[in-house]
Design a protein around this motif. Structure first.
Motif, PDB file in Angstrom:
ATOM      1  N   LEU A  90      22.848  29.033  28.832  1.00  0.00           N
ATOM      2  CA  LEU A  90      22.733  30.242  28.006  1.00  0.00           C
ATOM      3  C   LEU A  90      21.505  30.186  27.096  1.00  0.00           C
ATOM      4  O   LEU A  90      20.779  31.182  26.966  1.00  0.00           O
ATOM      5  N   VAL A  91      21.263  29.035  26.502  1.00  0.00           N
ATOM      6  CA  VAL A  91      20.062  28.896  25.664  1.00  0.00           C
ATOM      7  C   VAL A  91      18.814  29.102  26.511  1.00  0.00           C
ATOM      8  O   VAL A  91      17.897  29.833  26.119  1.00  0.00           O
ATOM      9  N   ALA A  92      18.761  28.476  27.671  1.00  0.00           N
ATOM     10  CA  ALA A  92      17.602  28.638  28.549  1.00  0.00           C
ATOM     11  C   ALA A  92      17.414  30.095  28.954  1.00  0.00           C
ATOM     12  O   ALA A  92      16.294  30.615  28.957  1.00  0.00           O
ATOM     13  N   TYR A  93      18.497  30.752  29.266  1.00  0.00           N
ATOM     14  CA  TYR A  93      18.420  32.153  29.697  1.00  0.00           C
ATOM     15  C   TYR A  93      17.880  33.056  28.585  1.00  0.00           C
ATOM     16  O   TYR A  93      16.999  33.870  28.801  1.00  0.00           O
ATOM     17  N   PHE A  94      18.414  32.882  27.396  1.00  0.00           N
ATOM     18  CA  PHE A  94      18.040  33.779  26.304  1.00  0.00           C
ATOM     19  C   PHE A  94      16.722  33.395  25.617  1.00  0.00           C
ATOM     20  O   PHE A  94      16.061  34.254  25.043  1.00  0.00           O
ATOM     21  N   VAL A  95      16.354  32.137  25.669  1.00  0.00           N
ATOM     22  CA  VAL A  95      15.165  31.694  24.957  1.00  0.00           C
ATOM     23  C   VAL A  95      13.927  31.657  25.855  1.00  0.00           C
ATOM     24  O   VAL A  95      12.806  31.820  25.366  1.00  0.00           O
ATOM     25  N   SER A  96      14.096  31.473  27.150  1.00  0.00           N
ATOM     26  CA  SER A  96      12.946  31.274  28.040  1.00  0.00           C
ATOM     27  C   SER A  96      11.967  32.446  28.011  1.00  0.00           C
ATOM     28  O   SER A  96      10.751  32.237  27.990  1.00  0.00           O
ATOM     29  N   ASP A  97      12.455  33.657  27.995  1.00  0.00           N
ATOM     30  CA  ASP A  97      11.563  34.820  27.962  1.00  0.00           C
ATOM     31  C   ASP A  97      10.780  34.867  26.653  1.00  0.00           C
ATOM     32  O   ASP A  97       9.571  35.120  26.641  1.00  0.00           O
ATOM     33  N   TRP A  98      11.448  34.570  25.546  1.00  0.00           N
ATOM     34  CA  TRP A  98      10.799  34.558  24.238  1.00  0.00           C
ATOM     35  C   TRP A  98       9.704  33.487  24.202  1.00  0.00           C
ATOM     36  O   TRP A  98       8.601  33.729  23.739  1.00  0.00           O
ATOM     37  N   VAL A  99      10.013  32.300  24.724  1.00  0.00           N
ATOM     38  CA  VAL A  99       9.038  31.203  24.752  1.00  0.00           C
ATOM     39  C   VAL A  99       7.874  31.559  25.669  1.00  0.00           C
ATOM     40  O   VAL A  99       6.712  31.313  25.331  1.00  0.00           O
ATOM     41  N   GLU A 100       8.177  32.147  26.805  1.00  0.00           N
ATOM     42  CA  GLU A 100       7.118  32.507  27.765  1.00  0.00           C
ATOM     43  C   GLU A 100       6.127  33.493  27.156  1.00  0.00           C
ATOM     44  O   GLU A 100       4.926  33.390  27.370  1.00  0.00           O
ATOM     45  N   ARG A 101       6.626  34.439  26.377  1.00  0.00           N
ATOM     46  CA  ARG A 101       5.736  35.425  25.746  1.00  0.00           C
ATOM     47  C   ARG A 101       4.874  34.786  24.658  1.00  0.00           C
ATOM     48  O   ARG A 101       3.812  35.288  24.335  1.00  0.00           O
ATOM     49  N   ARG A 102       5.321  33.690  24.095  1.00  0.00           N
ATOM     50  CA  ARG A 102       4.588  33.020  23.007  1.00  0.00           C
ATOM     51  C   ARG A 102       4.092  31.647  23.439  1.00  0.00           C
ATOM     52  O   ARG A 102       3.898  30.753  22.616  1.00  0.00           O
ATOM     53  N   ASN A 103       3.857  31.485  24.704  1.00  0.00           N
ATOM     54  CA  ASN A 103       3.546  30.194  25.295  1.00  0.00           C
ATOM     55  C   ASN A 103       2.399  29.467  24.607  1.00  0.00           C
ATOM     56  O   ASN A 103       2.420  28.258  24.472  1.00  0.00           O
TER      57      ASN A 103
END
Length: 175
Positions: A90-103
Motif C-alpha cells: 500500500l505504501v509503494a502504491y500510494f507513494v511511488s507516483d508522488w516520488v516519481e514526480r519528484r524524482n
C-alpha cells in the motif's frame, strides 16, 4: 491463539514497513522477536526457515509465513503472509507516483542517501545474527569466504554456488 494471531499481524506489519532494502534488512529483529522474545521457533528453525526461503523461488519474506505457521498453524501462516505484504504494498502504491514526480528533488535525493546506510547497517546486523546462529568451523569459514569472493568478483550464477555448498555438505566435506 487470538493473542498470538494479533501479535503475528502487528509484528509482520511492522516488519513490512521497516523492510527498507528488502526483508533481509529486518531479519535481526524478526529473529530477536520470534526466537528470543516469543519463543515461537528455535534458533536452528529460524536459520532453516530462512535458508529454505532463500533456496525456493519467490520472495524470501516467506520465512515469516513459516514462523507464523510454527506459532499458530495455518491461520498464523495466512495472517503473517498478508500482514507482511499489504502494508508495504500500500505504501509503494500510494507513494511511488508522488516520488516519481519528484524524482530529482533535493528531498527525494536526501531520503535515498539517508536510507542507503540504514539498509547496509540493517543487513550487517542480520549477517551478524546469522553468524552467531551457525556452528563456525574452518571448513565453513573457507566456504563462506570462497563463495563471497566468487559471487562478488564474477558473474557466476549464484544457484551453482548454492548447489556446490549443498554438495560439499552432503559429501561431508563441510561439517
Amino acid at each position: 491463539m487470538w493473542t498470538t494471531l494479533g501479535d503475528l499481524i502487528l509484528h509482520s506489519a511492522l516488519w513490512s514497513l521497516l523492510a527498507v532494502g528488502g526483508m533481509n534488512a529486518t531479519l535481526a529483529d524478526i529473529q530477536r522477536y520470534a526466537v528470543d522474545t516469543r519463543h515461537w521457533v528455535t534458533d536452528q528453525q529460524f536459520v532453516t526457515f530462512f535458508s529454505i526461503t532463500q533456496a525456493a523461488p519467490g520472495p524470501n519474506g516467506m520465512a515469516v509465513a513459516l514462523i507464523g505457521f510454527q506459532a499458530a498453524g495455518l491461520a498464523g501462516a495466512l495472517v503473517t503472509t498478508f500482514a507482511k505484504i499489504i502494508p508495504s504494498a500500500l505504501v509503494a502504491y500510494f507513494v511511488s507516483d508522488w516520488v516519481e514526480r519528484r524524482n530529482r528533488s533535493p528531498l527525494i535525493t536526501a531520503i535515498r542517501r539517508g536510507l542507503a546506510p540504514v539498509t547496509v547497517g540493517l543487513l550487517a546486523c542480520a549477517a551478524y545474527v546469522f553468524a552467531q546462529e551457525i556452528d563456525v568451523n574452518v571448513g565453513r569459514i573457507v566456504l563462506t569466504i570462497v563463495t563471497t569472493v566468487v559471487a562478488y568478483r564474477t558473474r557466476f550464477n549464484p544457484i551453482w554456488l548454492v548447489a556446490a555448498g549443498a554438495g560439499l555438505g552432503l559429501g561431508q566435506f563441510v561439517h
